[in-house]
Design an enzyme around this catalytic site. Structure first.
Site, mmCIF file in Angstrom:
data_model
loop_
_atom_site.group_PDB
_atom_site.id
_atom_site.type_symbol
_atom_site.label_atom_id
_atom_site.label_comp_id
_atom_site.label_asym_id
_atom_site.label_seq_id
_atom_site.Cartn_x
_atom_site.Cartn_y
_atom_site.Cartn_z
ATOM 1 N N ASP A 179 31.100 2.569 -17.035
ATOM 2 C CA ASP A 179 31.837 1.351 -16.657
ATOM 3 C C ASP A 179 30.893 0.318 -16.040
ATOM 4 O O ASP A 179 30.261 0.582 -15.011
ATOM 5 C CB ASP A 179 32.926 1.737 -15.641
ATOM 6 C CG ASP A 179 34.078 0.756 -15.621
ATOM 7 O OD1 ASP A 179 33.987 -0.288 -16.292
ATOM 8 O OD2 ASP A 179 35.075 1.040 -14.928
ATOM 9 N N ASP A 180 30.784 -0.842 -16.671
ATOM 10 C CA ASP A 180 30.027 -1.972 -16.109
ATOM 11 C C ASP A 180 28.513 -1.773 -16.091
ATOM 12 O O ASP A 180 27.818 -2.417 -15.299
ATOM 13 C CB ASP A 180 30.478 -2.290 -14.668
ATOM 14 C CG ASP A 180 31.833 -2.973 -14.577
ATOM 15 O OD1 ASP A 180 32.611 -2.874 -15.541
ATOM 16 O OD2 ASP A 180 32.118 -3.596 -13.535
ATOM 17 N N CYS A 190 36.943 -4.984 -18.560
ATOM 18 C CA CYS A 190 37.345 -3.611 -18.880
ATOM 19 C C CYS A 190 38.444 -3.492 -19.935
ATOM 20 O O CYS A 190 38.227 -2.992 -21.026
ATOM 21 C CB CYS A 190 37.795 -2.897 -17.607
ATOM 22 S SG CYS A 190 36.497 -2.694 -16.376
ATOM 23 N N HIS A 216 41.723 1.541 -19.705
ATOM 24 C CA HIS A 216 41.703 0.932 -18.385
ATOM 25 C C HIS A 216 42.872 1.463 -17.571
ATOM 26 O O HIS A 216 44.005 1.458 -18.030
ATOM 27 C CB HIS A 216 41.797 -0.587 -18.524
ATOM 28 C CG HIS A 216 41.756 -1.311 -17.220
ATOM 29 N ND1 HIS A 216 40.644 -1.304 -16.429
ATOM 30 C CD2 HIS A 216 42.672 -2.049 -16.572
ATOM 31 C CE1 HIS A 216 40.879 -2.014 -15.347
ATOM 32 N NE2 HIS A 216 42.108 -2.478 -15.410
ATOM 33 N N ASP A 220 31.317 -0.369 -21.260
ATOM 34 C CA ASP A 220 32.379 -1.232 -21.806
ATOM 35 C C ASP A 220 31.980 -2.712 -21.852
ATOM 36 O O ASP A 220 32.648 -3.508 -22.510
ATOM 37 C CB ASP A 220 33.721 -1.022 -21.082
ATOM 38 C CG ASP A 220 33.665 -1.268 -19.589
ATOM 39 O OD1 ASP A 220 32.566 -1.491 -19.033
ATOM 40 O OD2 ASP A 220 34.748 -1.239 -18.953
ATOM 41 N N HIS A 221 30.885 -3.082 -21.211
ATOM 42 C CA HIS A 221 30.334 -4.446 -21.259
ATOM 43 C C HIS A 221 29.147 -4.498 -20.316
ATOM 44 O O HIS A 221 28.879 -3.534 -19.591
ATOM 45 C CB HIS A 221 31.379 -5.505 -20.838
ATOM 46 C CG HIS A 221 32.054 -5.149 -19.550
ATOM 47 N ND1 HIS A 221 31.456 -5.319 -18.325
ATOM 48 C CD2 HIS A 221 33.250 -4.556 -19.304
ATOM 49 C CE1 HIS A 221 32.270 -4.868 -17.384
ATOM 50 N NE2 HIS A 221 33.367 -4.386 -17.946
#
Ligand SMILES: [Ca+2]
Length: 486
Positions: A54-55, A93, A147, A322-323
């Site tokens: 995540d992130d 997200c 999410h 996710d990014h």
């Protein structure tokens, strides 16, 4: 040797007859073309280990960031393929996850915020893990894949799911909020206890426990780690990798022009970030990197278990975030922009039969390609109409000619932002250009600081890229509410 038996698909969609399902499969296979070589030579029913972080931005060892300690992810890249130009379709997200887990772009899912559940828009969509479940795989989710714990989850996808919470001890430690509490999430903690006092440590433990049973049925194991997402909490030892006075702060070029109005979210957080002292910036960096190294250690445990229990040769591994994320660039310390920093994301794939192990791939791939790729590699017919394309062939030959554009989008209020990345350029439009246009030449300006949209020398390339955006997106901006954050 693969440990599982090759077995026929167990469950065609319940609403179809078996014959209709087979006919559909044949048609879809014909449309999709032959499986890639990586798929053709693989075990008939390889397992899938799907690791979502995540992130995590593209600032880890195997991507050239030697100042960030990620030996386990680096080792995965060394035995698989590191995608150097992999782009998410939304840079926060829920929209990103809803997109790559359905294989659909955000303007098709209708999910462009953190509050819309994809099934409220697409009740009958067949998600990626659901496809595997309905094809006879055992599907297990540990931690964050969709999410949110339950509200945004997909009950149709999983045979089993677990969302560990950590221990009370893991929630204690030294730390502080870097904005004096103005931005509640913006805090770090060097926590007491060990890895397994944290949710991510428990997720790794459960994944190892699952693999230790040497599953006989093909599995799709989705392992969703929470860090380095805020709040930046990791066991204290991970902070020791990053002495504050050794951290290098990013500085934007002092003479750069102002960004177009919607480029950075026009909200209160930026005001708080602008007040950061260098000390606070360093603390932010240290905490983010500590969480990154902590997650890397958890990834290492799961990868080690694949080897220890004889599953590495029969399991496809996908690792992604996710990014991406800004760490001070443009004064922003978050995601949710359309710059390279957030649209580009780590993506590493290892397939047992791939030929180009240990190589990087600089061709454009999109996260909507992951769904058809995994279907391709496992011989499962994907649903009709997916916009992505299997990048299985790149796993054998990463230099071959490939996509000519990768697309990312978001909405701020009623203003849609859309961007296309080619191998050389990035072009971004806000409200179809009425609220700004950006053009960046990555051959000269990898930081995207020099907007060439007004430069007559580049009028032709700008027109071409804007036409590419027109073809890729619906003409009407999505009228949905958008939340920053999360
Ligand atoms: Ca995220």
């Amino acid at each position: 040797m693969p440990r599982h038996r090759s077995e026929p698909s167990r469950a065609p969609r319940s609403s179809r007859s078996i014959a209709a399902g087979i006919t559909t499969a044949i048609i879809l296979l014909a449309v999709a073309g032959l499986p890639s070589r990586a798929a053709a030579a693989a075990p008939a029913r390889p397992n899938v280990l799907f690791i979502a972080i995540d992130d995590l931005r593209v600032e880890i060892g195997c991507y050239g960031a030697s100042h960030v300690t990620t030996p386990h992810i680096d080792r995965l890249a060394a035995s698989g393929m590191r995608f150097d130009r992999a782009y998410v379709q939304a840079a926060f997200c829920n929209p990103s996850r809803a997109s790559f887990l359905t294989g659909l772009r955000p303007d098709r899912t209708g999910v462009l915020d953190n509050t819309t559940w994809f099934r409220s828009r697409l009740p009958d969509v067949v998600t990626l893990p659901q496809l595997f479940k309905e094809s006879g795989y055992q599907t297990v989710r540990l931690g964050k894949i969709y999410h949110g714990e339950k509200s945004m989850e997909d009950p149709k996808a999983w045979d089993a799911a677990l969302y560990p919470k950590g221990t009370e001890r893991g929630g204690r430690g030294e730390g502080r909020n870097l904005t004096g509490g103005e931005v509640p999430w913006c805090r770090w903690m060097a926590a007491e206890g060990g890895d397994e006092d944290q949710p991510d440590g428990q997720i790794a433990r459960e994944a190892v426990a699952f693999l230790s049973k040497r599953p006989q049925k093909p599995f799709f194991l989705a392992v969703g780690f929470h860090k380095p997402h805020d709040p930046f909490v990791a066991p204290a030892g991970y902070f020791e990798h990053y002495p504050l006075d050794e951290l290098k702060l990013h500085r934007d070029p002092p003479d750069r022009a102002a960004d177009v109005p919607f480029a950075i979210p026009p909200r209160g957080w930026k005001t708080a970030f602008d007040k950061f002292s260098d000390r606070e910036r360093r603390e932010f960096l240290r905490a983010y990197y500590a969480c990154t190294t902590f997650v890397d250690a958890q990834v290492g445990k799961v990868l080690r278990a694949l080897e220890d229990f004889g599953l590495a040769g029969s399991t496809i591994v996908v690792l992604l975030s996710d990014h991406g994320y800004h760490l001070g660039e443009r004064g922003w310390w978050n995601k949710n922009t359309l710059f390279e920093l957030t649209a580009r994301s780590p993506l590493i794939v290892r397939a047992p039969a791939m030929r180009a192990k240990g190589q990087g791939c600089s061709r454009l791939v999109e996260f909507v390609d992951i769904y058809p790729t995994l279907a391709d590699l496992c011989g499962l017919p994907p649903p009709a109409g997916l916009p992505g394309r299997s990048f299985g062939p790149l796993l054998d030959d990463p230099a071959q000619r490939w996509k000519d554009g990768a697309f990312t989008q978001l909405v701020r209020g009623r203003v849609a932002g859309r961007t296309v990345r080619t191998e050389r350029w990035r072009c971004t439009e806000w409200d179809e250009g009425r609220q700004g246009v950006e053009l960046y030449d990555h051959e000269a300006d990898s930081g995207e600081y020099s907007n060439l949209a007004e430069d007559p020398k580049h009028a032709d390339v700008l027109a071409k890229l804007r036409a590419q955006l027109r073809r890729a997106f619906q003409p009407e901006p999505a009228k949905v509410r958008q939340d920053a954050g999360e």
